[in-house]
Design a protein around this motif. Structure first.
Motif, PDB file in Angstrom:
ATOM      1  N   THR A  66       0.818  -1.222   0.000  1.00 58.21           N
ATOM      2  CA  THR A  66       0.000   0.000   0.000  1.00 58.21           C
ATOM      3  C   THR A  66       0.845   1.263   0.000  1.00 58.21           C
ATOM      4  N   ASP A 101      -3.542   6.099  -2.253  1.00 52.49           N
ATOM      5  CA  ASP A 101      -4.507   6.976  -1.610  1.00 52.49           C
ATOM      6  C   ASP A 101      -5.426   6.144  -0.717  1.00 52.49           C
ATOM      7  N   VAL A 102      -6.258   6.819   0.062  1.00 55.34           N
ATOM      8  CA  VAL A 102      -7.106   6.154   1.046  1.00 55.34           C
ATOM      9  C   VAL A 102      -8.045   5.141   0.394  1.00 55.34           C
ATOM     10  N   LYS A 157      -6.100   2.034  -0.806  1.00 54.23           N
ATOM     11  CA  LYS A 157      -5.710   1.212   0.338  1.00 54.23           C
ATOM     12  C   LYS A 157      -6.884   0.388   0.843  1.00 54.23           C
ATOM     13  N   ALA A 158      -8.043   1.004   0.915  1.00 52.63           N
ATOM     14  CA  ALA A 158      -9.225   0.294   1.401  1.00 52.63           C
ATOM     15  C   ALA A 158      -9.581  -0.875   0.485  1.00 52.63           C
ATOM     16  N   ASP A 210       2.852   0.907   7.367  1.00 52.68           N
ATOM     17  CA  ASP A 210       1.552   1.441   7.766  1.00 52.68           C
ATOM     18  C   ASP A 210       0.920   0.506   8.797  1.00 52.68           C
ATOM     19  N   THR A 239      -1.821   0.708  10.184  1.00 53.74           N
ATOM     20  CA  THR A 239      -3.248   0.480   9.931  1.00 53.74           C
ATOM     21  C   THR A 239      -3.441  -0.787   9.104  1.00 53.74           C
ATOM     22  N   SER A 264      -8.617  14.104  13.001  1.00 49.88           N
ATOM     23  CA  SER A 264      -8.122  12.854  12.432  1.00 49.88           C
ATOM     24  C   SER A 264      -7.246  12.162  13.460  1.00 49.88           C
TER      25      SER A 264
END
Length: 326
Positions: free
Chosen positions: A176, A180-181, A184-185, A208, A210, A300
């Protein structure tokens, strides 16, 4: 038997450096220094550490690209360095910094090459391709040359290419990075689905946290070639006493937020303030408290980076940790 098994694995590189006008000296660099661990079939494991820790070197030995200097290594009972071709039929690899796709060809042509190279039966190939195209949303990209794809699109294309032959284990090296978000999702959702539906073993290296938090039940930390931690992510945060940060954007500049239980004021810049709280704690109560007491525009949550977690676990700077391990 464990699906992946490492016992006192070592990889030493010899580096030649100039030591004068006409003289060079040789120095040994231990990229991997006596690592031992086992991974059961179907596990999703995070393999993390700072740059230069030895993550990619380990992955390359697991795939047979590099030959270990010492120790024992088996993947599905196979020695990767001795039987690399045989092992290739059972593994998939994605290196975030490099692509296995053909740069000037449409994406679908790279998949056709993989079809021939792995000798995938036609029915199996069509089924796997359709599944990957659907889950990774690649339908509109199949006729696009790889060089025209965005980083996120190319990464999804690489993951699909690595899975066309139904590998039993998938190695992901920074999958990833730079995404971008939304991208990644999509990648995370696909990997979660792949593991649940097919039982594919996944070894994931990333910076990352996350990625690890959302995908992996187990995390291993490597630093200077040595395995420093092996367990749950919550345990890693507890051992390292790591903190997440709540970044709060207020309507106007206000005094430091110091009256929110469980949070520690870090700093402020104009209407923006940073609050720290334990990584093992939920952010929800803090968010509710801040929203109830202050004129809030946005906020955030920032995860601790790998370097910070490891530094807190073992103390000192990166150079000091290196000296303590030598």
């Amino acid at each position: 038997m464990p699906f992946i098994e490492l016992e006192k694995l070592e990889k030493v590189f010899t580096v030649r450096r100039r030591a004068g006008l006409l003289r060079r000296e040789k120095k040994e660099v231990r990229a991997v220094d006596g690592i031992s661990f086992a991974v059961e079939r179907g596990q999703m494991v995070g393999y993390i550490g700072p740059n230069g820790a030895g993550k990619s070197t380990t992955i390359k030995m697991l795939t047979g690209i590099l030959t270990p200097t010492g120790g024992r290594l088996r993947v599905a009972g196979i020695d990767p360095a001795r039987e690399r071709t045989r092992l290739a039929q059972r593994i998939g690899v994605v290196f975030g910094q490099r692509t296995t796709l053909w740069w000037d060809l449409p994406l679908k042509d790279s998949y056709r090459l993989a079809h021939r190279m792995y000798r995938i039966p036609d029915a199996r190939y069509r089924e796997n391709l359709d599944r990957c195209v659907d889950l990774l949303q690649l339908g509109d990209l199949l006729d696009v040359p790889v060089r025209q794809l965005s980083l996120g699109q190319r990464m999804r294309g690489d993951i699909a290419a690595a899975l066309l032959h139904d590998p039993e284990v998938l190695y992901l090296d920074e999958p990833t990075i730079g995404l971008d978000v939304v991208s990644k999702a999509r990648v995370r959702d696909f990997l979660r689905h792949l593991n649940a539906e097919r039982g594919t073993t996944v070894l994931l290296t990333t910076h990352d946290l996350t990625d690890i938090e959302q995908l992996c039940s187990r995390v291993m930390v490597i630093d200077h070639g040595r395995l420093m931690y092996d367990g749950e992510l919550a345990g890693l945060h507890a051992v390292g006493e790591s903190e997440r940060q709540l970044v709060v954007d207020l309507e106007r500049e206000l005094p430091p937020i110091t009256d929110v239980p469980g949070a520690r004021f870090v700093r402020s810049e104009g209407p923006r303030q940073w609050l720290a709280f334990p990584a093992t704690a939920s952010a929800a109560p803090l968010v509710s408290a801040v929203a109830a007491r202050y004129p809030l525009l946005d906020l955030s949550v920032r995860e601790p980076d790998i370097e910070t977690v490891i530094a807190k676990m073992y103390g000192g700077t990166r150079d000091e940790r290196r000296e303590s391990l030598m």
